[in-house]
Design a protein around this motif. Sequence first.
Motif, mmCIF file in Angstrom:
data_model
loop_
_atom_site.group_PDB
_atom_site.id
_atom_site.type_symbol
_atom_site.label_atom_id
_atom_site.label_comp_id
_atom_site.label_asym_id
_atom_site.label_seq_id
_atom_site.Cartn_x
_atom_site.Cartn_y
_atom_site.Cartn_z
ATOM 1 N N LEU A 267 0.812 -1.219 0.000
ATOM 2 C CA LEU A 267 0.000 0.000 0.000
ATOM 3 C C LEU A 267 0.845 1.269 0.000
ATOM 4 O O LEU A 267 0.491 2.259 -0.646
ATOM 5 N N SER A 268 1.961 1.269 0.703
ATOM 6 C CA SER A 268 2.714 2.515 0.917
ATOM 7 C C SER A 268 3.145 3.205 -0.378
ATOM 8 O O SER A 268 3.008 4.435 -0.488
ATOM 9 N N PRO A 269 3.643 2.492 -1.421
ATOM 10 C CA PRO A 269 3.987 3.210 -2.651
ATOM 11 C C PRO A 269 2.773 3.843 -3.323
ATOM 12 O O PRO A 269 2.866 4.948 -3.874
ATOM 13 N N ILE A 270 1.635 3.151 -3.281
ATOM 14 C CA ILE A 270 0.427 3.689 -3.907
ATOM 15 C C ILE A 270 -0.055 4.919 -3.156
ATOM 16 O O ILE A 270 -0.437 5.930 -3.760
ATOM 17 N N LEU A 271 -0.033 4.863 -1.845
ATOM 18 C CA LEU A 271 -0.454 6.012 -1.037
ATOM 19 C C LEU A 271 0.474 7.201 -1.251
ATOM 20 O O LEU A 271 0.033 8.350 -1.317
ATOM 21 N N PHE A 272 1.764 6.911 -1.404
ATOM 22 C CA PHE A 272 2.738 7.971 -1.643
ATOM 23 C C PHE A 272 2.464 8.686 -2.966
ATOM 24 O O PHE A 272 2.524 9.916 -3.046
ATOM 25 N N VAL A 273 2.143 7.927 -3.991
ATOM 26 C CA VAL A 273 1.902 8.513 -5.308
ATOM 27 C C VAL A 273 0.562 9.229 -5.363
ATOM 28 O O VAL A 273 0.457 10.348 -5.893
ATOM 29 N N MET A 274 -0.483 8.622 -4.816
ATOM 30 C CA MET A 274 -1.825 9.192 -4.925
ATOM 31 C C MET A 274 -2.015 10.434 -4.063
ATOM 32 O O MET A 274 -2.778 11.336 -4.411
ATOM 33 N N GLU A 275 -1.351 10.470 -2.911
ATOM 34 C CA GLU A 275 -1.497 11.593 -1.972
ATOM 35 C C GLU A 275 -2.962 11.808 -1.615
ATOM 36 O O GLU A 275 -3.387 12.927 -1.318
ATOM 37 N N ASN A 276 -3.738 10.740 -1.677
ATOM 38 C CA ASN A 276 -5.162 10.834 -1.420
ATOM 39 C C ASN A 276 -5.644 9.487 -0.911
ATOM 40 O O ASN A 276 -5.451 8.462 -1.566
ATOM 41 N N GLU A 277 -6.274 9.497 0.227
ATOM 42 C CA GLU A 277 -6.701 8.265 0.882
ATOM 43 C C GLU A 277 -7.676 7.460 0.028
ATOM 44 O O GLU A 277 -7.565 6.235 -0.065
ATOM 45 N N VAL A 278 -8.617 8.137 -0.604
ATOM 46 C CA VAL A 278 -9.649 7.440 -1.372
ATOM 47 C C VAL A 278 -9.065 6.797 -2.624
ATOM 48 O O VAL A 278 -9.262 5.612 -2.896
ATOM 49 N N ASP A 279 -8.333 7.587 -3.414
ATOM 50 C CA ASP A 279 -7.751 7.049 -4.643
ATOM 51 C C ASP A 279 -6.783 5.916 -4.339
ATOM 52 O O ASP A 279 -6.736 4.906 -5.058
ATOM 53 N N ALA A 280 -6.014 6.087 -3.266
ATOM 54 C CA ALA A 280 -5.061 5.041 -2.891
ATOM 55 C C ALA A 280 -5.788 3.751 -2.538
ATOM 56 O O ALA A 280 -5.344 2.650 -2.907
#
Length: 493
Positions: A267-280
Amino acid sequence: MINAVSFRRKVHAHGDGGSNHTNDRNRWAFSFNVCDLRSITVKCEGWSYITFHLKDGTALPAIHFHQGGSTAFLDSLRKSVQINECPDDESVLIVSTYSKTFSQSFENLLDDTNYGFVQKFKKDPYTTTLGGFSKVTNYLFDAFRAPELECHQRPAEEVFVFQLDLGPRPEVQRRGPVTMEEWAKYQDSEGRITNVPHLKDLILKGGLCHALRREAWKFLLCYFPWNSTHEERKLLQKRKTDEYFRMKLQWKSVSEEQERRNSSDLLSPILFVMENEVDAFWCFVSFMDEVHENFEEQMQGMKTQLIQLSTLLRLLDLAFWNYLEAQDSGHLYFCFRWLLIRFKRELHFQDVLRLWEVMWTRLPCQNFHLLVCCAILDSEKQKIMDRKYGFNEILKHINELSMKLDIEEILSKSEAICMQIKNCKDLPHSVSEILGLNTVTEPSAALETSEYGILESPQTSPRSTHRQDHVVSNGHSHLKETTHNGCKVAFIS
């Protein structure tokens, strides 16, 4: 020699099973020398079963694998006999050679005492570097291998004797990342992505510039359909946001500890890129749809990948595969962490982003991550063999590669390996299946073909984005299961 001991449960008049199996045991038992074996028939009807055919024409009773294990058994058999697929019938395997090293009985092959490697894996100090991945010992297939003393230092020619000529490995040149300007050229006036196969080829060759990832990853992970317009994506995002927070209200019984677990390696790379809880979250759900079998209780996905990786490595470099086998490392369990979390702990963070976005193109073949493993091992094989590394040293050496790998070199070699395999005229069917290289004839006119022969529709995503919501009661609370791309996410209210 193979000794198969089998019996059937005798049913008595009152329906109770008898405890005396002597008569049935004698009736269904059989024994034969593998040098008398002509062919093997493998079929699946709910479960796999194997029938042995001897050179004198005898067909022995079928051995049924109700709990799985037929593939592992055949892999064990291949260590001592040459087995080839019959060109006329895929369910038939032709046995052409015999090796005297196969002296284990069938009963012994299934004996729990042969799990010597499991004990060694638990006790060896180097394995502590594998941390929380001790579950690997839950499914080790060493019960299907010869005793430890017989495996060690076995001559390579007794392990496997046939090397397929793959031809020369082509040179592969990588390019720079796809830029914002290039990305814009693939959108029409309403925001639809055009010529998706060619765009994916560019991403395969060079990845994405970081400024573009937040948008492009949503397409690669099937959160946004490739043929959606700007307005359709806004509506989709609004609906997904409402749905996410509605589900989040149901997380009342989820402890903080459980929530922290969700911030996983994946999850962490996706959250880092999206910068958005929902999209991540929605991108993560889509990613888990691809890898969820890695984390299921039986870890069937991991078992399958390790077997597939061994098949590919044996094809690419038989000498190295034989060396690993002789060092009790042919099972490739040292690649477990690579496969489990897609190299997350082996690469620098920015390199993880590059690798993942390349893999999400689904190019240049299916299971490309297995060829990434092969590329890394190809780069390390000479050092491992020249220094005569044994079991412990191989495991230690692979673990110490973490944060020392060159992602561009790896991706270039991985793609070159794929091209080399595709150029082989006599490719084994099993390899074609692993890499999804079966050719498609007479494709629909609506499909576009990428550089690598993979057919895609530019107007649809490669996987369905259909979702279904089900609410069921467990007697205490309501469990809502949201199905997204076949991956279920459960919330307790």
